[in-house]
Every structure is written in C-alpha cells, then in structure tokens.
Motif scaffolding. Structure first.
Motif, PDB file in Angstrom:
ATOM      1  N   LEU A 126       0.835  -1.206   0.000  1.00 58.32           N
ATOM      2  CA  LEU A 126       0.000   0.000   0.000  1.00 58.32           C
ATOM      3  C   LEU A 126       0.867   1.252   0.000  1.00 58.32           C
ATOM      4  CD1 LEU A 126      -2.663   1.569   0.274  1.00 58.32           C
ATOM      5  CD2 LEU A 126      -2.461   1.281   2.759  1.00 58.32           C
ATOM      6  N   ILE A 127       1.881   1.283   0.849  1.00 59.59           N
ATOM      7  CA  ILE A 127       2.763   2.456   0.908  1.00 59.59           C
ATOM      8  C   ILE A 127       3.451   2.668  -0.439  1.00 59.59           C
ATOM      9  CG2 ILE A 127       4.773   3.472   2.023  1.00 59.59           C
ATOM     10  CD1 ILE A 127       2.205   3.321   3.778  1.00 59.59           C
ATOM     11  N   THR A 128       3.868   1.575  -1.065  1.00 55.42           N
ATOM     12  CA  THR A 128       4.503   1.664  -2.379  1.00 55.42           C
ATOM     13  C   THR A 128       3.567   2.320  -3.381  1.00 55.42           C
ATOM     14  OG1 THR A 128       5.784  -0.346  -1.914  1.00 55.42           O
ATOM     15  CG2 THR A 128       5.594   0.323  -4.227  1.00 55.42           C
ATOM     16  N   GLU A 129       2.281   1.941  -3.342  1.00 57.39           N
ATOM     17  CA  GLU A 129       1.312   2.498  -4.287  1.00 57.39           C
ATOM     18  C   GLU A 129       1.055   3.977  -4.011  1.00 57.39           C
ATOM     19  OE1 GLU A 129      -2.412   1.015  -6.865  1.00 57.39           O
ATOM     20  OE2 GLU A 129      -1.437  -0.287  -5.394  1.00 57.39           O
ATOM     21  N   ILE A 130       0.980   4.352  -2.744  1.00 54.78           N
ATOM     22  CA  ILE A 130       0.773   5.767  -2.390  1.00 54.78           C
ATOM     23  C   ILE A 130       1.956   6.605  -2.883  1.00 54.78           C
ATOM     24  CG2 ILE A 130       0.595   7.390  -0.459  1.00 54.78           C
ATOM     25  CD1 ILE A 130      -0.851   5.114   1.083  1.00 54.78           C
ATOM     26  N   VAL A 131       3.166   6.116  -2.650  1.00 53.86           N
ATOM     27  CA  VAL A 131       4.367   6.831  -3.104  1.00 53.86           C
ATOM     28  C   VAL A 131       4.345   6.976  -4.621  1.00 53.86           C
ATOM     29  CG1 VAL A 131       6.885   6.698  -3.281  1.00 53.86           C
ATOM     30  CG2 VAL A 131       5.758   6.149  -1.110  1.00 53.86           C
ATOM     31  N   HIS A 132       3.955   5.906  -5.305  1.00 56.37           N
ATOM     32  CA  HIS A 132       3.910   5.930  -6.773  1.00 56.37           C
ATOM     33  C   HIS A 132       2.971   7.039  -7.275  1.00 56.37           C
ATOM     34  CE1 HIS A 132       3.816   4.468 -10.911  1.00 56.37           C
ATOM     35  NE2 HIS A 132       2.499   4.483 -10.850  1.00 56.37           N
ATOM     36  N   LEU A 133       1.874   7.272  -6.552  1.00 54.83           N
ATOM     37  CA  LEU A 133       0.908   8.289  -6.973  1.00 54.83           C
ATOM     38  C   LEU A 133       1.329   9.704  -6.591  1.00 54.83           C
ATOM     39  CD1 LEU A 133      -2.421   6.450  -6.045  1.00 54.83           C
ATOM     40  CD2 LEU A 133      -1.503   6.830  -8.339  1.00 54.83           C
ATOM     41  N   LEU A 134       2.048   9.840  -5.484  1.00 52.51           N
ATOM     42  CA  LEU A 134       2.357  11.180  -4.971  1.00 52.51           C
ATOM     43  C   LEU A 134       3.737  11.704  -5.356  1.00 52.51           C
ATOM     44  CD1 LEU A 134       0.778  11.087  -1.388  1.00 52.51           C
ATOM     45  CD2 LEU A 134      -0.066  12.274  -3.433  1.00 52.51           C
ATOM     46  N   LYS A 135       4.682  10.799  -5.541  1.00 49.15           N
ATOM     47  CA  LYS A 135       6.052  11.252  -5.812  1.00 49.15           C
ATOM     48  C   LYS A 135       6.156  12.116  -7.060  1.00 49.15           C
ATOM     49  CE  LYS A 135      10.812   9.674  -5.556  1.00 49.15           C
ATOM     50  NZ  LYS A 135      11.707   8.506  -5.331  1.00 49.15           N
ATOM     51  N   PRO A 136       5.459  11.803  -8.162  1.00 52.04           N
ATOM     52  CA  PRO A 136       5.566  12.663  -9.353  1.00 52.04           C
ATOM     53  C   PRO A 136       5.100  14.094  -9.120  1.00 52.04           C
ATOM     54  CG  PRO A 136       4.600  10.533  -9.921  1.00 52.04           C
ATOM     55  CD  PRO A 136       4.658  10.595  -8.429  1.00 52.04           C
ATOM     56  N   HIS A 137       4.325  14.308  -8.050  1.00 61.61           N
ATOM     57  CA  HIS A 137       3.831  15.646  -7.722  1.00 61.61           C
ATOM     58  C   HIS A 137       4.689  16.337  -6.656  1.00 61.61           C
ATOM     59  CE1 HIS A 137       0.133  14.934 -10.034  1.00 61.61           C
ATOM     60  NE2 HIS A 137       0.183  13.717  -9.551  1.00 61.61           N
ATOM     61  N   GLY A 138       5.805  15.726  -6.318  1.00 62.10           N
ATOM     62  CA  GLY A 138       6.703  16.327  -5.338  1.00 62.10           C
ATOM     63  C   GLY A 138       6.217  16.212  -3.904  1.00 62.10           C
ATOM     64  N   LYS A 139       5.280  15.303  -3.634  1.00 61.57           N
ATOM     65  CA  LYS A 139       4.757  15.107  -2.281  1.00 61.57           C
ATOM     66  C   LYS A 139       5.546  13.998  -1.586  1.00 61.57           C
ATOM     67  CE  LYS A 139       1.450  17.946  -3.497  1.00 61.57           C
ATOM     68  NZ  LYS A 139       1.428  19.361  -3.040  1.00 61.57           N
ATOM     69  N   HIS A 140       5.661  14.111  -0.265  1.00 57.41           N
ATOM     70  CA  HIS A 140       6.406  13.066   0.426  1.00 57.41           C
ATOM     71  C   HIS A 140       5.508  12.246   1.337  1.00 57.41           C
ATOM     72  CE1 HIS A 140       7.126  16.136   3.730  1.00 57.41           C
ATOM     73  NE2 HIS A 140       6.800  15.080   4.442  1.00 57.41           N
ATOM     74  N   VAL A 141       5.947  11.027   1.604  1.00 54.17           N
ATOM     75  CA  VAL A 141       5.187  10.057   2.384  1.00 54.17           C
ATOM     76  C   VAL A 141       6.041   9.586   3.551  1.00 54.17           C
ATOM     77  CG1 VAL A 141       4.043   7.796   2.356  1.00 54.17           C
ATOM     78  CG2 VAL A 141       3.929   9.281   0.337  1.00 54.17           C
ATOM     79  N   SER A 142       5.507   9.744   4.754  1.00 48.95           N
ATOM     80  CA  SER A 142       6.171   9.205   5.944  1.00 48.95           C
ATOM     81  C   SER A 142       5.290   8.130   6.549  1.00 48.95           C
ATOM     82  CB  SER A 142       6.453  10.306   6.968  1.00 48.95           C
ATOM     83  OG  SER A 142       5.256  10.941   7.378  1.00 48.95           O
TER      84      SER A 142
END
Length: 321
Positions: A126-142
């Motif tokens: 799940l975390i991998t999928e969230i990162v995949h969606l947000l990283k291209p927009h310059g958002k970070h995931v903790s």
C-alpha cells in the motif's frame, strides 16, 4: 535537507494549535490528526481548526503532512483495506486525491494494530502504491512504525510485527519510529521511553534503515498509576506540563530513575500509592543527545500542547544548534 522537527496535532486541540503558533519557527512539519480510513477505503474527516493551522503553516513555511490512521487502530479495518490489489489501489487513490486536492505537502501514514497474518507485506505494498501516486507531484510520504529492537519473529502477533523496516524505508521518504510506549497502560508502572531502551531501538533501526530516512518519535507525556491494596490501576496518560504541575502541587520532589533517565514521582493519598513516570526538559535533553550521536536528523513529538514549555529550549540547544 536540514533538521526535521515534526509535531502531531490532535484535531480541535486548542493547546496543540497554541503550541504550534508559539513554536512555528522550530517546527518544520505539522501533522494534524484529521483523518482516518474506514474498511471500505473511504476517508473520515475531522478538520476542526484546519483553516487556522493551514494558514499559519503557509505563512511560516511549515510543511503540512496530515496523519491518516486505520479507523480505531482496528486490525480488521486494516485487513479489509489491505486485502487485495483492488482495495489497496482504492485506498491509495483516496489518499492521493486528498493530498492533491487540498494542496498538502505530503501524508503521514499511521496504520497500527496487531495486524492479521499477511498484512505486514500488504501494508508495504500500500505504501509503495501511495508513493507511486504522490512522488511525481513532489509530495512526500512518511510512515509511523512501532519501535522494534530486533526483527519481529514470524510467529509474533504484537503491534510491532506490522512493520517491515527495510521494506518501508525502501519506498517511503521517512520512517517515523515511535520511541515510546515501552511501559504500556495495562502493565506495571514504568517509564514510557527509557533511554537504555531507546538506544537499543536506534541501534536496530540504523542497522537496517538509512539514517537520513529515520525520524525519531519522542513523547511529551508519561503515565500515572495508582496502587491500592496491591491492585495496580490502568496507567493513564499525563502530559509533561501537567506532571510538572502535579509535582509542584504535591510538594514532593520527584526522584530520578538513573537507568531510564527520566523523573518518577511517588506519593500517597491515604492508602493509595501514586506512581507517575513522565518526561521533562532534562530527560528530553538526554534523548536528543542520543539522536544526535546516532547521526539522525529528524525528530517528531506526540503531541503538541502537552509539553513543558522548557522542552523547546532544549530542542533548540541540543538538536538545532
């Protein structure tokens, strides 16, 4: 990147908002606890006070990274969210939409509980999928993770087994290790975050997670137990600020637990013994020195508004200077 100081702020907490306003120059990331996810992947919102927090964050340059928890920290809720590729995709899309629509700087994932077998691996997916969606927009995931001192055993069923430290760290921007709750509410009186234990937690974390991805969660709270006729109560949380007030009110000097490196207050009311383990500026100072010695550049506090104000001076002296 410079030093990271994250503060969790409970929705609607006036004390938390006041603390943030007074220390916005120190806090680099604000994580309001506004959201939880239901078993169908929908997000429940409690955005009480959101406008004020977001406005201040934008004015002060603080990153806004709201927390999303599985509702009630229920393992069953987490299981239904994580169970299939489809349910994980729907959950990831809901979180990404929230971040992008509201213009947040990222998201803080806080799924907790004694996960059902197989959900440890699914959570990393799940975390991998969230990162995949947000990283291209310059958002970070903790990702918040319960403290471990060794890899969980395959047969382990506690809260710590939910987190694959290396797997999560490989995809998330930060792994926030919750360096507290050593002595749980349901156990005998003891320190929430003893220094000797935190050292073991960080020894393990730094052995399998890059230091630049580690954020150490530290407590602004302790626990208060009563013992009556040999029966120990459930420990109830006590803010560092309120613990200091209690010491003054009782007129009894707190002792210093040398091994745990924190204060402990003991007093009687009639035949009832009170035992209060808590954190103060000195105990925080020693923890921050340990964090610095480990080469870690990120800290997080649970929770804003519950601290003794003197703790912020210690953050400036021991962590930011």
């Amino acid at each position: 990147m410079g030093k990271l100081v994250l503060g969790w702020q409970v929705a609607g907490s006036c004390e938390g908002e006041r603390s943030y306003r007074e220390h916005a120059d120190v806090i680099t990331h604000i994580s309001p606890c506004w959201y939880s996810m239901s078993r169908d992947g929908s997000i429940r919102r409690d955005e009480n006070g959101a406008a004020g927090i977001i406005g201040l964050a934008r004015a002060s340059g603080t990153a806004v990274v709201p927390l999303v928890a599985n509702e009630g920290f229920s393992p069953e809720v987490a299981h239904e969210i994580l169970l299939t590729a489809r349910t994980r995709r729907l959950a990831a899309e809901a979180i990404a939409s929230l971040v992008l629509e509201r213009g947040f700087d990222g998201i803080n994932m806080d799924f907790e509980g004694a996960f059902i077998k197989g959900d440890r691996e699914r959570y990393t997916l799940l975390i991998t999928e969230i990162v995949h969606l947000l990283k291209p927009h310059g958002k970070h995931v903790s990702v918040d993770a319960v403290a471990q001192t060794a890899p969980p055993r395959p047969d382990e069923t506690g809260w710590a087994q939910a987190y694959d430290y290396p797997g999560l760290a490989a995809v998330a921007d930060f792994l926030i290790i919750m360096g507290y709750d050593y002595s749980p509410a349901g156990g005998p009186p003891g320190p929430v975050a003893p220094l000797w234990w935190l050292e073991k937690v960080l020894d393990y974390a730094t052995s399998c997670v890059p230091r630049e991805k580690i954020v150490v969660g530290l407590p602004f709270y302790g626990r208060h137990w009563t013992i009556e006729k040999g029966v120990i109560s459930q420990g109830r949380g006590i803010d560092a600020k309120k613990a200091a007030e209690l010491v003054e009110r009782q007129g009894v000097a707190a002792a210093w637990d040398v091994r745990a490196a924190c204060p402990v207050l003991r007093y009687y009311e009639g035949d009832v013994e009170h035992v209060v383990y808590y954190e103060d500026a000195e105990s925080l100072r020693l923890k921050l020195r340990l964090v610095r010695e480990c080469g870690i550049g990120g800290i997080a506090f649970w929770r804003l508004g519950s601290e003794d104000p003197r703790m912020w001076e210690v953050v400036r002296e021991e962590f930011l200077s």
